[in-house]
Enzyme design. Structure first.
Site, PDB file in Angstrom:
ATOM      1  N   CYS A   1      -1.501   0.473 -15.006  1.00 56.67           N
ATOM      2  CA  CYS A   1      -2.679   1.150 -15.561  1.00 56.67           C
ATOM      3  C   CYS A   1      -2.352   1.908 -16.855  1.00 56.67           C
ATOM      4  O   CYS A   1      -2.212   1.281 -17.898  1.00 56.67           O
ATOM      5  CB  CYS A   1      -3.326   2.025 -14.494  1.00 56.67           C
ATOM      6  SG  CYS A   1      -5.042   2.389 -14.883  1.00 56.67           S
TER       7      CYS A   1
ATOM      8  N   HIS B   1      -3.156  -0.631  -9.581  1.00 58.11           N
ATOM      9  CA  HIS B   1      -2.109   0.242  -9.020  1.00 58.11           C
ATOM     10  C   HIS B   1      -1.544  -0.301  -7.712  1.00 58.11           C
ATOM     11  O   HIS B   1      -1.925   0.190  -6.639  1.00 58.11           O
ATOM     12  CB  HIS B   1      -2.716   1.613  -8.693  1.00 58.11           C
ATOM     13  CG  HIS B   1      -3.211   2.373  -9.862  1.00 58.11           C
ATOM     14  ND1 HIS B   1      -2.428   3.258 -10.576  1.00 58.11           N
ATOM     15  CD2 HIS B   1      -4.423   2.418 -10.444  1.00 58.11           C
ATOM     16  CE1 HIS B   1      -3.142   3.798 -11.544  1.00 58.11           C
ATOM     17  NE2 HIS B   1      -4.353   3.310 -11.478  1.00 58.11           N
TER      18      HIS B   1
ATOM     19  N   GLU C   1       1.096   0.454  -6.459  1.00 51.37           N
ATOM     20  CA  GLU C   1       1.809   1.566  -5.807  1.00 51.37           C
ATOM     21  C   GLU C   1       0.908   2.321  -4.833  1.00 51.37           C
ATOM     22  O   GLU C   1       1.397   3.106  -4.026  1.00 51.37           O
ATOM     23  CB  GLU C   1       2.401   2.517  -6.865  1.00 51.37           C
ATOM     24  CG  GLU C   1       1.411   3.370  -7.651  1.00 51.37           C
ATOM     25  CD  GLU C   1       0.783   2.657  -8.863  1.00 51.37           C
ATOM     26  OE1 GLU C   1       0.861   1.413  -8.941  1.00 51.37           O
ATOM     27  OE2 GLU C   1       0.207   3.351  -9.717  1.00 51.37           O
TER      28      GLU C   1
END
Ligand code: GLN
Length: 208
Positions: free
Chosen positions: A81, A184, A186
């Protein structure tokens, strides 16, 4: 040979989530805030967050030029991002004083999904990631508006009605050892994108 160490740029953004993902992929991480710390890592993740803030802090922590130099030298890097925004060559809808790392020959549009669309989720086919589609979480995300000839497109927003103007847009790219996603990974439990990056890191370190 000892395992490579992946730095996580820790000026702003979702640093902890990337550290957790790296640990789950079996690689050690180290927070990077200063040039000396950058010099000690084999690779770098630039987290999601706010690219204007990260850009400003890169300048004030005197990391901008050392980071550009490491990237020119082939250091593997991954940006999610805001990280993708920073890694691109040119930015649309950025702030005029925002700095680009130019590690990926791509024109990136910031906040591309539109102001009214704060977040958006989609299941993506992702080149290099086998099995089920990747659940992608987009938060005030960019997309790649134009990719140069050396850029490999790894994922696009699927062409579904709810995607609106985002349908078909490029949201994951790779150029050499540099990977960038507009979303994302993560933030989900799926570690396959980080695994892909860790494979790049291990291969690059094995070659050194
Ligand atoms: N819109 C943010 C920026 O411009 C990126 C958002 C994110 O990283 N989730 O940096």
């Amino acid at each position: 040979m000892s395992d490579p160490v992946v730095g996580v740029l820790a000026l702003q953004g979702d640093v902890r989530e990337h550290e957790r993902a790296l640990a789950e992929c079996g690689l050690g991480s180290r927070r990077v805030r200063r040039p000396e710390e950058l010099a000690e890592v084999d690779a770098l993740i630039i987290p999601g967050g706010e690219s204007t803030t990260i850009s400003r802090l890169l300048e004030s922590f005197e990391l901008l030029e050392p980071l550009r130099e490491r990237l020119r030298g082939g250091m593997p890097a991954y940006g999610s991002c805001a990280g993708m925004i920073l890694l691109g060559r040119e930015l649309l809808d950025g702030r005029p004083d925002q700095q680009q790392l130019s590690a990926v020959d791509a024109v990136v549009r910031r906040n591309a999904f539109g102001r009214q669309v704060d977040s958006f989720e989609a299941d993506l086919a992702f080149t290099g990631v086998d099995g089920d589609p990747v659940r992608a979480v987009f938060i005030r995300a960019p997309w790649v508006e134009e990719a140069g000839p050396d850029v490999e497109v790894l994922a696009r927003v699927p062409d579904v009605a709810k995607a609106g103007a985002a349908a078909g847009r490029i949201v994951a790219v790779r150029q050499g050892n540099v990977l960038a996603t507009a979303f994302h990974p993560e933030l989900t439990g799926d570690r396959r994108v980080h695994q892909l990056f860790c494979e790049t890191v291990r291969a690059a370190c094995g070659r050194l």
